[in-house]
Structure formats: C-alpha cells, structure tokens
Scaffold this motif. Structure first.
Motif, PDB file in Angstrom:
ATOM      1  N   GLU A 174     -21.885  16.890  -2.108  1.00  0.00           N
ATOM      2  CA  GLU A 174     -20.728  17.035  -2.991  1.00  0.00           C
ATOM      3  C   GLU A 174     -19.449  17.221  -2.180  1.00  0.00           C
ATOM      4  OE1 GLU A 174     -21.684  20.171  -5.690  1.00  0.00           O
ATOM      5  OE2 GLU A 174     -23.262  18.989  -6.656  1.00  0.00           O
ATOM      6  N   THR A 175     -19.589  18.113  -1.154  1.00  0.00           N
ATOM      7  CA  THR A 175     -18.433  18.368  -0.282  1.00  0.00           C
ATOM      8  C   THR A 175     -17.993  17.076   0.378  1.00  0.00           C
ATOM      9  OG1 THR A 175     -19.384  20.516   0.154  1.00  0.00           O
ATOM     10  CG2 THR A 175     -17.607  19.821   1.606  1.00  0.00           C
ATOM     11  N   ARG A 176     -18.984  16.338   0.854  1.00  0.00           N
ATOM     12  CA  ARG A 176     -18.699  15.079   1.535  1.00  0.00           C
ATOM     13  C   ARG A 176     -17.986  14.106   0.591  1.00  0.00           C
ATOM     14  NH1 ARG A 176     -23.973  13.838   4.259  1.00  0.00           N
ATOM     15  NH2 ARG A 176     -23.469  15.249   5.981  1.00  0.00           N
ATOM     16  N   GLN A 177     -18.533  14.086  -0.659  1.00  0.00           N
ATOM     17  CA  GLN A 177     -17.919  13.185  -1.644  1.00  0.00           C
ATOM     18  C   GLN A 177     -16.484  13.603  -1.937  1.00  0.00           C
ATOM     19  OE1 GLN A 177     -20.607  13.311  -4.911  1.00  0.00           O
ATOM     20  NE2 GLN A 177     -22.067  11.894  -3.959  1.00  0.00           N
ATOM     21  N   GLU A 178     -16.326  14.937  -2.043  1.00  0.00           N
ATOM     22  CA  GLU A 178     -14.963  15.436  -2.299  1.00  0.00           C
ATOM     23  C   GLU A 178     -14.032  15.028  -1.172  1.00  0.00           C
ATOM     24  OE1 GLU A 178     -14.931  19.667  -2.961  1.00  0.00           O
ATOM     25  OE2 GLU A 178     -16.317  19.429  -4.670  1.00  0.00           O
ATOM     26  N   ARG A 179     -14.573  15.210   0.064  1.00  0.00           N
ATOM     27  CA  ARG A 179     -13.754  14.892   1.229  1.00  0.00           C
ATOM     28  C   ARG A 179     -13.426  13.406   1.256  1.00  0.00           C
ATOM     29  NH1 ARG A 179     -16.774  15.633   6.442  1.00  0.00           N
ATOM     30  NH2 ARG A 179     -17.079  13.404   6.027  1.00  0.00           N
ATOM     31  N   ASP A 180     -14.486  12.605   0.963  1.00  0.00           N
ATOM     32  CA  ASP A 180     -14.279  11.157   0.944  1.00  0.00           C
ATOM     33  C   ASP A 180     -13.218  10.782  -0.084  1.00  0.00           C
ATOM     34  OD1 ASP A 180     -16.100  10.966   2.891  1.00  0.00           O
ATOM     35  OD2 ASP A 180     -17.720  10.149   1.635  1.00  0.00           O
ATOM     36  N   ALA A 181     -13.344  11.451  -1.259  1.00  0.00           N
ATOM     37  CA  ALA A 181     -12.377  11.165  -2.324  1.00  0.00           C
ATOM     38  C   ALA A 181     -10.971  11.570  -1.882  1.00  0.00           C
ATOM     39  CB  ALA A 181     -12.773  11.936  -3.582  1.00  0.00           C
ATOM     40  N   ALA A 182     -10.913  12.726  -1.200  1.00  0.00           N
ATOM     41  CA  ALA A 182      -9.608  13.216  -0.732  1.00  0.00           C
ATOM     42  C   ALA A 182      -9.031  12.245   0.281  1.00  0.00           C
ATOM     43  CB  ALA A 182      -9.781  14.602  -0.122  1.00  0.00           C
ATOM     44  N   GLN A 183      -9.914  11.762   1.194  1.00  0.00           N
ATOM     45  CA  GLN A 183      -9.442  10.826   2.208  1.00  0.00           C
ATOM     46  C   GLN A 183      -8.974   9.525   1.560  1.00  0.00           C
ATOM     47  OE1 GLN A 183     -12.661  10.617   4.977  1.00  0.00           O
ATOM     48  NE2 GLN A 183     -11.809  12.282   6.269  1.00  0.00           N
ATOM     49  N   GLN A 184      -9.732   9.156   0.520  1.00  0.00           N
ATOM     50  CA  GLN A 184      -9.379   7.937  -0.216  1.00  0.00           C
ATOM     51  C   GLN A 184      -7.966   8.093  -0.821  1.00  0.00           C
ATOM     52  OE1 GLN A 184     -11.039   5.138  -0.320  1.00  0.00           O
ATOM     53  NE2 GLN A 184      -9.575   4.126  -1.702  1.00  0.00           N
ATOM     54  N   ARG A 185      -7.805   9.291  -1.471  1.00  0.00           N
ATOM     55  CA  ARG A 185      -6.495   9.558  -2.097  1.00  0.00           C
ATOM     56  C   ARG A 185      -5.384   9.563  -1.051  1.00  0.00           C
ATOM     57  NH1 ARG A 185      -9.360  13.358  -4.982  1.00  0.00           N
ATOM     58  NH2 ARG A 185      -8.563  15.067  -3.704  1.00  0.00           N
ATOM     59  N   LEU A 186      -5.727  10.179   0.111  1.00  0.00           N
ATOM     60  CA  LEU A 186      -4.745  10.252   1.191  1.00  0.00           C
ATOM     61  C   LEU A 186      -4.371   8.846   1.666  1.00  0.00           C
ATOM     62  CD1 LEU A 186      -3.110  11.892   3.206  1.00  0.00           C
ATOM     63  CD2 LEU A 186      -5.130  11.916   4.699  1.00  0.00           C
ATOM     64  N   ALA A 187      -5.434   8.026   1.857  1.00  0.00           N
ATOM     65  CA  ALA A 187      -5.186   6.663   2.335  1.00  0.00           C
ATOM     66  C   ALA A 187      -4.302   5.912   1.349  1.00  0.00           C
ATOM     67  CB  ALA A 187      -6.527   5.953   2.506  1.00  0.00           C
ATOM     68  N   GLU A 188      -4.579   6.115   0.047  1.00  0.00           N
ATOM     69  CA  GLU A 188      -3.782   5.441  -0.984  1.00  0.00           C
ATOM     70  C   GLU A 188      -2.332   5.936  -0.943  1.00  0.00           C
ATOM     71  OE1 GLU A 188      -5.921   6.188  -4.572  1.00  0.00           O
ATOM     72  OE2 GLU A 188      -7.530   4.780  -4.063  1.00  0.00           O
ATOM     73  N   ALA A 189      -2.236   7.299  -0.797  1.00  0.00           N
ATOM     74  CA  ALA A 189      -0.893   7.889  -0.767  1.00  0.00           C
ATOM     75  C   ALA A 189      -0.110   7.387   0.443  1.00  0.00           C
ATOM     76  CB  ALA A 189      -0.998   9.406  -0.736  1.00  0.00           C
ATOM     77  N   MET A 190      -0.807   7.312   1.601  1.00  0.00           N
ATOM     78  CA  MET A 190      -0.140   6.853   2.813  1.00  0.00           C
ATOM     79  C   MET A 190       0.290   5.408   2.652  1.00  0.00           C
ATOM     80  SD  MET A 190      -0.077   9.509   4.675  1.00  0.00           S
ATOM     81  CE  MET A 190       0.218   9.185   6.393  1.00  0.00           C
ATOM     82  N   ALA A 191      -0.562   4.620   2.012  1.00  0.00           N
ATOM     83  CA  ALA A 191      -0.225   3.205   1.787  1.00  0.00           C
ATOM     84  C   ALA A 191       1.025   3.087   0.924  1.00  0.00           C
ATOM     85  CB  ALA A 191      -1.413   2.506   1.139  1.00  0.00           C
ATOM     86  N   ALA A 192       1.045   3.967  -0.117  1.00  0.00           N
ATOM     87  CA  ALA A 192       2.207   3.964  -1.012  1.00  0.00           C
ATOM     88  C   ALA A 192       3.461   4.383  -0.249  1.00  0.00           C
ATOM     89  CB  ALA A 192       1.955   4.905  -2.182  1.00  0.00           C
ATOM     90  N   LEU A 193       3.236   5.345   0.660  1.00  0.00           N
ATOM     91  CA  LEU A 193       4.326   5.891   1.443  1.00  0.00           C
ATOM     92  C   LEU A 193       4.973   4.827   2.333  1.00  0.00           C
ATOM     93  CD1 LEU A 193       5.259   8.814   1.484  1.00  0.00           C
ATOM     94  CD2 LEU A 193       3.860   9.173   3.523  1.00  0.00           C
ATOM     95  N   GLU A 194       4.103   3.984   2.875  1.00  0.00           N
ATOM     96  CA  GLU A 194       4.594   3.007   3.837  1.00  0.00           C
ATOM     97  C   GLU A 194       5.560   1.994   3.242  1.00  0.00           C
ATOM     98  OE1 GLU A 194       1.630   1.210   6.415  1.00  0.00           O
ATOM     99  OE2 GLU A 194       0.721   3.186   6.731  1.00  0.00           O
ATOM    100  N   GLU A 195       5.606   1.942   1.893  1.00  0.00           N
ATOM    101  CA  GLU A 195       6.520   0.996   1.242  1.00  0.00           C
ATOM    102  C   GLU A 195       7.976   1.419   1.423  1.00  0.00           C
ATOM    103  OE1 GLU A 195       5.361   0.545  -2.833  1.00  0.00           O
ATOM    104  OE2 GLU A 195       3.356  -0.184  -2.271  1.00  0.00           O
ATOM    105  N   PHE A 196       8.184   2.731   1.534  1.00  0.00           N
ATOM    106  CA  PHE A 196       9.581   3.180   1.647  1.00  0.00           C
ATOM    107  C   PHE A 196       9.809   4.132   2.806  1.00  0.00           C
ATOM    108  CE2 PHE A 196       8.738   7.368   0.041  1.00  0.00           C
ATOM    109  CZ  PHE A 196       7.630   7.188  -0.759  1.00  0.00           C
ATOM    110  N   ALA A 197       8.723   4.418   3.573  1.00  0.00           N
ATOM    111  CA  ALA A 197       8.874   5.329   4.705  1.00  0.00           C
ATOM    112  C   ALA A 197       8.222   4.720   5.928  1.00  0.00           C
ATOM    113  CB  ALA A 197       8.207   6.657   4.394  1.00  0.00           C
ATOM    114  N   THR A 198       8.649   5.152   7.088  1.00  0.00           N
ATOM    115  CA  THR A 198       7.964   4.697   8.303  1.00  0.00           C
ATOM    116  C   THR A 198       7.160   5.874   8.844  1.00  0.00           C
ATOM    117  OG1 THR A 198       9.826   5.298   9.705  1.00  0.00           O
ATOM    118  CG2 THR A 198       9.760   3.024   8.902  1.00  0.00           C
ATOM    119  N   LEU A 199       6.060   5.521   9.424  1.00  0.00           N
ATOM    120  CA  LEU A 199       5.165   6.566   9.962  1.00  0.00           C
ATOM    121  C   LEU A 199       5.040   6.346  11.441  1.00  0.00           C
ATOM    122  CD1 LEU A 199       2.268   6.350   7.348  1.00  0.00           C
ATOM    123  CD2 LEU A 199       4.218   7.886   7.333  1.00  0.00           C
TER     124      LEU A 199
END
Lengths: 323, 126
Positions: free
Chosen positions: A171-196
């Motif tokens: 469950e923890t792993r799934q949560e983490r995976d989901a969190a990483q997924q969300r993070l990856a999505e958020a970072m992708a969204a971020l890259e549209e208007f921000a530079t990393l």
C-alpha cells in the motif's frame, strides 16, 4: 501239607524232629537262596519305600517257604514256596520301579510346568516393561506434539503478521508510486511555464516575472494563481524538502527599491503557496533584488529574464527531519 | 543211632502215616486240582498276553515259564494234584511277574515318549 503233618500222630512228630536234627546241616534250596537274596535286595531298595504293603505280602510268602525249609529242608514244597516268594518279590520290585519312574516323570512334568510358568511370568514382565516404555514414548510424543502445535501457531501468527506487513508495504509503495506519478504530472505541467534546473543537490524552479506580476506590482496576477497552484502541487509531491522562494529584479530602478520589490514578490508567492497547503515552516521568502542577474540588463530580453522568482527546493536529511 | 536205625524207625512210624496220607491224597485226588487256582493261573497268563508280555524279552521269559508249568500241572493233575496245585501257584507267580515286567517295559516306552514331548515343548516354549 503242613496242616496234614500237624494232624498226624505224635509218632510222626517225633520222627520229624529226628529228621530235622538229622538234616540240620542241609543247605537251603537254590530257590530259597534266590528268594532271600531278592528280599534283601528289595528291603534295601525302592520297593520298601514305595510298595511297603505288597512287600509285606511277599515277606509272608517268604516266611512260608522258610517254615517249609524248617519243616523239611530241601523239600519240593520249600522249593515251590521259595520259587513263588521270589517271583512275588521280583513283581513288587518291578511295580516299585514303575512307581519310581512315574514319580520321576511327574516331577519332570511339574518342573516343566514350573519353568513354563516362570517363563510366562518373565515374558509378561518384559511385555509390561515394553508397555511402560511405549506409554513413556507416547507421553513424550504428546509433549513434543504440543510444542510443535505451539510453534506452528506462532509461525502462523508470524506469517499473517508478515502478510499484513507485506500488504502495508504494498500500500505504501502504491501510495508512493501514486505520489511520484502526481509529482511527475505536476512537474510536466510546471515545465510549460517554468524552467527547471539542478544546482548541486537543489532543484531550482524559475518562474518568469511577467507571468506572475504586473510591472512594479507585488500582487499576484489572476492568471498567475492557476500556475502557482501547479507549483504548489509539485512542491507538496516532494517529501522531506524545504523551499526558499527568491525574488529577483532587473537593474533599472534603485537597488533599495528592487530589494523591497523582490522581497515583497517573494513573500506574495510564498503566501500563496502556503495558502495552497505547503507547510509554512518549510518555506521562506528572500528578496535578492538585482544582485543575481541571469542575463544582461542591457537588452529588453535580458532584463525580462532577470525579472523572475526562483524556488529552491532542498532535500532535507531524512534522518534528522520531521515534517 | 546210625542212619539205618533211623530209617528203620521211620519206616515203622510212617506206615500208619503213609496210610493216612494216601487217604488224604485220595481225598484230594477225588477233588482233583484246585479249580479256583487253575482259573486264577489261566487268567493271569491271559492277562500277561494281553499286556504284551510276548513283546518284552524278560516278560516273555516268565510268561514262557508260566505256560510250561501250567502244562506240567495239567499233565500231572490226576496223578499228583497236590504238586499240580503248587505248579499252578508257581505258574501264576510267573504270569504275575510277566505282567509287571511287560507293564514296566510299556511304561518305559511311554516315559521315553513323554520325556521327548517335554523336551520338544521346552525347546518350543522356553
């Protein structure tokens, strides 16, 4: 015959006495010798002990022969009576031997029976001992069985514990995976208007000032808030990190003005991010003014790039941190 | 007193005795041999044969004596019934001895068998 003699006249008796005295030296007949010898034998042997009554009868027969011998030594009567007496004695001896033999056999049979009983007894004792050992072994097996049951139960408990832990881990792993997924999505969204970019261990998110603020304003534009929501999401997706919001300006106004403006802008961003759920204690705002340009301030494009907000994300040491 | 004188004396004394003896013998002779004794002796001989006296050497010998004396007794039964009676007694005593010896021999065989059986049982059970 002797009766006949006794009933005869005194003259005959006298004659007989004379005859006896005359024959005093006449030896006993072979038959009488044999009978006497047989009697001596019998009296010293088993017959006297085992067949006393029969032997007494034989003795009477021998006495009759002896009387006949006294009456008329060597007579046919003596011989006949002695002959009969000897046979009787021999018969008694034969009977005595049979009795002895029977007794012996009986003793052997009894000894066998006794030995058999003894053997059965010791066999029974051995069986009893084996039964006892069996009972003991059974008891030990039962005890061992109980121990095994306990251990089995403990193992089962441990097993279900492990299964539960495994499940929790999954469950923890799934949560983490989901969190990483969300993070990856958020970072992708971020890259549209921000530079990393990476700066050593830190992640630096650079937002162009023009997408956040009107010229000379420190209030966020309406359109900026939607974008900063994506930034807040990305920040929250990162665990164990602290954030520093840095405000930067171009070099057109005075240093002190630029310092105040950059500080105010950094705080606006920080406040908005806190309002979006970023922990207040993990984020601070710093105004850098015009001190750290990333491009030349001589061109319009360069100045536009210098007007910016940077968010430095530092991973905190996981061992000492607690959120 | 020499032997001749004694004989003389005896002969004189015995004359009346001889007469009475003859009368006695005559009385016996008229009754012939003791039939009860005869029957007993014959029964004893039969008994010896029945218990297998012919098969045991010692017993067979005495059975033989018994038979011979019975035959002798029968032969002289009329002439000398008194002697015949005593022969019958002798024959009976031999027959009785033959029975005892035959039974002893049989017992010996049985004892041997019993001993063997006990030995076998011992080997089997002990």
């Amino acid at each position: 015959m002797s009766y006949l003699l006794k009933t005869t006249s005194s003259a005959l008796a006298f004659a007989c006495l004379l005859a006896l005295s005359a024959c005093g030296t006449t030896p006993p007949s072979d038959e009488l010798v044999a009978a006497r010898s047989a009697m001596t034998n019998a009296q010293g042997g088993e017959a006297a002990r085992l067949e006393p009554e029969e032997l007494r009868q034989a003795e009477l027969a021998l006495q009759e022969a002896e009387r006949a011998h006294e009456d008329e030594p060597g007579s046919q009567l003596e011989r006949d009576l002695a002959y009969v007496a000897e046979r009787k004695i021999l018969t008694v001896q034969a009977r005595a031997r049979q009795t002895a033999s029977r007794n012996e056999l009986e003793a052997e049979r009894e000894a066998y029976t006794e030995d058999l009983e003894q053997a059965n007894l010791s066999r029974q004792q051995r069986l009893d001992a084996i039964d006892e050992q069996l009972a003991e072994v059974r008891g030990q097996l039962d005890e061992r069985g109980d121990v095994i049951d306990e251990q089995t139960e403990a193992l089962r408990a441990r097993e279900s514990e492990l299964v539960a832990q495994q499940q929790e881990l999954n469950e923890t792993r799934q949560e983490r995976d989901a969190a990483q997924q969300r993070l990856a999505e958020a970072m992708a969204a971020l890259e549209e208007f921000a530079t990393l970019r990476r700066e050593q261990e830190d992640l630096v998110i650079t937002l162009n000032g023009s997408v956040l603020f009107e010229s000379d304003e420190s209030e966020l534009m309406g359109t900026a808030e939607r974008r900063l929501q994506a930034v807040a999401q990305a920040l929250q997706g990162r665990d164990q990190s602290t954030f520093v919001v840095e405000g930067h300006t171009d070099s057109r106004a005075s240093d002190s003005y630029n310092q105040r403006l950059s500080q105010a802008r950094a705080e606006s961003v920080r406040n908005f991010l806190v309002s979006q759920g970023v922990a207040e204690s993990d984020i601070r705002a710093v105004g850098r003014g015009e001190a750290e340009p990333v491009a030349s301030n001589d061109t319009a494009e360069g100045r536009a790039n210098n007007r910016r907000v940077e968010i430095h994300v530092t991973k905190t040491d996981q061992r000492q941190s607690s959120r | 007193m020499n032997i001749d004188q004694v004989r003389q004396l005896l002969r004189g004394a015995l004359t009346p005795v001889a007469a009475t003896s003859l009368i006695g013998l005559g009385a016996c002779a008229t009754g012939s041999v003791n039939q009860a004794q005869m029957t007993e002796t014959q029964a004893a001989i039969r008994g010896a044969q029945e218990v297998g006296a012919d098969d045991a050497p010692q017993a067979a010998l005495h059975l033989q004596y018994a038979k011979e004396q019975l035959a002798d007794a029968e032969t002289i039964a009329d002439d000398d019934p008194e002697r015949a009676n005593r022969l019958l007694m002798r024959a009976e005593s031999d027959a009785e001895l033959a029975i005892a010896l035959a039974e002893e021999a049989e017992l010996r065989t049985e004892a041997e068998e019993t001993r063997n059986r006990i030995r076998e049982e011992r080997e089997q059970h002990l």
